[in-house]
Motif scaffolding. Structure first.
Motif, mmCIF file in Angstrom:
data_model
loop_
_atom_site.group_PDB
_atom_site.id
_atom_site.type_symbol
_atom_site.label_atom_id
_atom_site.label_comp_id
_atom_site.label_asym_id
_atom_site.label_seq_id
_atom_site.Cartn_x
_atom_site.Cartn_y
_atom_site.Cartn_z
ATOM 1 N N CYS A 79 17.138 14.951 36.163
ATOM 2 C CA CYS A 79 17.489 14.370 34.871
ATOM 3 C C CYS A 79 18.988 14.107 34.793
ATOM 4 O O CYS A 79 19.767 14.539 35.652
ATOM 5 N N THR A 81 22.466 13.870 31.978
ATOM 6 C CA THR A 81 23.031 14.186 30.678
ATOM 7 C C THR A 81 24.457 13.682 30.645
ATOM 8 O O THR A 81 24.977 13.188 31.646
ATOM 9 N N TYR A 120 13.559 5.333 35.336
ATOM 10 C CA TYR A 120 13.256 5.871 34.004
ATOM 11 C C TYR A 120 11.778 6.228 33.913
ATOM 12 O O TYR A 120 10.924 5.708 34.643
ATOM 13 N N ASN A 121 11.473 7.146 32.999
ATOM 14 C CA ASN A 121 10.099 7.537 32.703
ATOM 15 C C ASN A 121 9.502 6.635 31.625
ATOM 16 O O ASN A 121 10.209 5.819 31.014
ATOM 17 N N ASP A 123 8.683 7.510 28.737
ATOM 18 C CA ASP A 123 9.289 7.822 27.434
ATOM 19 C C ASP A 123 10.714 7.291 27.308
ATOM 20 O O ASP A 123 11.365 7.485 26.275
ATOM 21 N N SER A 125 13.343 8.135 29.244
ATOM 22 C CA SER A 125 14.399 9.009 29.770
ATOM 23 C C SER A 125 14.781 8.575 31.182
ATOM 24 O O SER A 125 13.923 8.247 32.008
ATOM 25 N N ILE A 127 15.880 9.076 34.892
ATOM 26 C CA ILE A 127 15.686 10.113 35.900
ATOM 27 C C ILE A 127 16.148 9.606 37.266
ATOM 28 O O ILE A 127 16.263 8.397 37.493
ATOM 29 N N GLN A 161 21.120 10.013 24.174
ATOM 30 C CA GLN A 161 20.299 10.525 23.072
ATOM 31 C C GLN A 161 21.108 11.525 22.260
ATOM 32 O O GLN A 161 21.639 12.505 22.810
ATOM 33 N N ASP A 164 19.913 15.600 22.257
ATOM 34 C CA ASP A 164 20.080 16.545 23.369
ATOM 35 C C ASP A 164 21.043 16.049 24.461
ATOM 36 O O ASP A 164 21.122 16.640 25.540
ATOM 37 N N SER A 166 20.832 13.655 26.444
ATOM 38 C CA SER A 166 20.199 13.110 27.636
ATOM 39 C C SER A 166 20.441 11.607 27.712
ATOM 40 O O SER A 166 20.752 10.949 26.714
ATOM 41 N N VAL A 168 19.094 7.863 28.203
ATOM 42 C CA VAL A 168 17.822 7.192 27.938
ATOM 43 C C VAL A 168 17.994 5.669 27.982
ATOM 44 O O VAL A 168 19.112 5.143 27.953
ATOM 45 N N THR A 170 16.166 3.148 25.574
ATOM 46 C CA THR A 170 15.204 2.990 24.475
ATOM 47 C C THR A 170 15.553 1.854 23.515
ATOM 48 O O THR A 170 14.701 1.456 22.730
#
Length: 261
Positions: A79, A81, A120-121, A123, A125, A127, A161, A164, A166, A168, A170
């Protein structure tokens, strides 16, 4: 349009006055000087990491900066951040350095320090778990009005995000949260001034001749036979573009060249 508006369009020019060419040039010089000073300040502020202004700049070791002196950071679980803020003059930490790979004129891929490509996943996020570059691992840097955003293959831009910290993808619109700076280490891009000069021709005339003697000598005992003196003639031959011919003649006179008769 009124007569006043028509008249107002023109600039008042006094008789004998030139049309401000010098003034424009002076303004341009000041602007270029200001931009250059700003670039130098930005470079020093980020520890020698320079802002990418073109897609072609995004290659090799890079970092992705959100905000000011904060970079995305790879975690050992794949992941990402946002890392802690760095002090003025410091560059990114090792885990914040990525490797950019050019895919085309408009797209790049990013590899983390763990050797995995960023994708990315479902959702959204971000990766880094892929061993090869697929559609999900392709990113398009979008430059507009001096700003940059990174567009993923799902049509969304990279951002952080809030909940948290992270990373993303989105948002389908590039707002303030999606604006990034991709930076590269400027020292890595400095061209070696000797890069285009053959190894044998680096140094003064005496050293260059020695290099060619070592390359072409034919003696089995490996003892160098170098013609002494005559460097004024060699300098003249260099100016005339006949340096290699002069070297060959000198080696032939010593009977130390594989091609001599």
């Amino acid at each position: 349009m009124s007569e006043y508006e028509v008249a107002k369009k023109g600039k008042l020019v006094l008789k004998g006055e030139k049309k401000g060419l010098k003034r424009k040039k002076k303004h341009k010089d000041k602007k270029e000087k200001s931009e250059g000073k700003h670039a130098d300040t930005d470079l020093a502020s980020h520890g020698g990491w320079c802002k990418a202004d073109l897609v072609s700049d995004i290659t090799g070791n890079i970092c992705i900066e959100f905000g000011n002196h904060t970079y995305i950071k790879a975690l050992d679980n794949g992941c990402f951040t946002i890392g802690p803020p760095h002090d003025e003059g410091d560059g990114p930490s090792p885990e914040e350095v990525l490797t950019a790979v050019v895919i085309s004129e408009t797209k790049v891929a990013f590899k983390s320090g763990y050797g995995k490509y960023l994708g990315y996943n479902k959702d959204g996020s971000v990766i880094g778990k892929a061993d090869a570059i697929g559609p999900l691992e392709q990113w398009e840097p979008i430059f507009q009005d001096g700003k940059l955003a990174l567009l993923s293959s799902n049509g969304c831009f990279m951002s952080i995000q809030d909940s948290d910290d992270s990373v993303v993808v989105t948002s389908r619109k590039a707002g303030d949260k999606e604006i990034v700076q991709v930076r590269y280490f400027a020292a890595d891009r400095e061209k070696d001034p000797l890069e285009d000069i053959p190894v044998e021709e680096r140094g003064d005339l005496k050293e260059v001749e020695m290099n060619y003697v070592k390359k072409f000598q034919k003696f089995q005992d490996k003892k160098l036979r170098v013609c002494s003196g005559g460097y004024v003639k060699l300098k003249k031959a260099k100016d005339e573009g006949k340096l290699h011919e002069a070297f060959l003649d000198r080696r032939c006179s010593m009977k130390s060249d594989r091609g001599c008769k």
